[in-house]
Design an enzyme around this catalytic site. Sequence first.
Site, short mmCIF file in Angstrom:
data_model
loop_
_atom_site.label_atom_id
_atom_site.label_comp_id
_atom_site.label_asym_id
_atom_site.label_seq_id
_atom_site.Cartn_x
_atom_site.Cartn_y
_atom_site.Cartn_z
CE1 TYR A 132 -3.51 2.50 0.10
CE2 TYR A 132 -4.27 1.47 2.13
CZ TYR A 132 -4.47 2.37 1.11
OH TYR A 132 -5.61 3.12 1.06
CE LYS A 157 -6.35 0.42 -1.29
NZ LYS A 157 -7.08 0.00 -0.07
#
Length: 298
Positions: A132, A157
């Site tokens: 992330y 992400k």
Amino acid sequence: MNDGVLFFPVTPFDGNDRVDGELLGRHVAERVADGAAAVFAACGTGEFHALSHGEYETAVAAAVAATGGAVPVVAGTGGPLGHAKDCARSADRLGADGLLVMPPYLVGGPQRGLVAYVEALAATTELPLIVYHRGSATFTPESIEALLRIPSVVGVKDGVGDVAAAQQFVRVAAASGRQVLFFNGLLTAELSQAAYRAIGVPLYSSAVFAMAPEIATAFFVAHRDGDSKHTAALLDGFYSPLVRLRDETPGFAVSLIKTGLRLSGLPVGSVRAPLVDPSPEQTDRLAALLDRGRELVA
């Protein structure tokens, strides 16, 4: 994951502020039936930051059981490195299919330290890792290149919103020859997905799917099929006003989703501190927005 919406369930709390695994299982099973392509359990929308390790295990176990292997379950991990390792081991043991690696807690570090954090988790479990890119774990293209040398890192992400940087990440992956899952992880990602699709990022996370799957699915299908008229109607009539409401109070990206579920009759409880629930007036506005979104879908 390319065949539907990426689903981030909430973590329900009962009247005694305990994780309600049975209700979480129902929530997950219903959304899998609604067409979720993957379940991201105990992540941001699932209040990972507020869960004890035992509660985390309850949430992941409930999600894995509810999917029955129909779609992948990706569990959250992150925060203090020792806690992140414990979560990774538990997710592996409980049958999760992968991990979303969220940022370290409190302290910041240089790029080589951020890469080392992911390397430490990769050494702890053989589960695939999605990194992330957000907050205290904001990576450079050079760091993404280093991360993609870790065999178990399979995705990134983006929660920063720098489309130019995201495009560089995509190009780094293309040069590596690896197949990498990139997806738009911005809050209410539907509002920015056209830009991400243009740079080769077709996937996005949808918190709205948790509370209003019919609206989120309608947008996903219209966006996928290039139906600009329908996507524009949903953006103008539902998503943009939702974002304006969300931005009134920090943490509403989670709080509004739980409130929307309560409005639909699912007793998922309140959010935990430091998040707060919407006021009655804000709740009424959310209810009106959900009604308007469903009208647009109909």
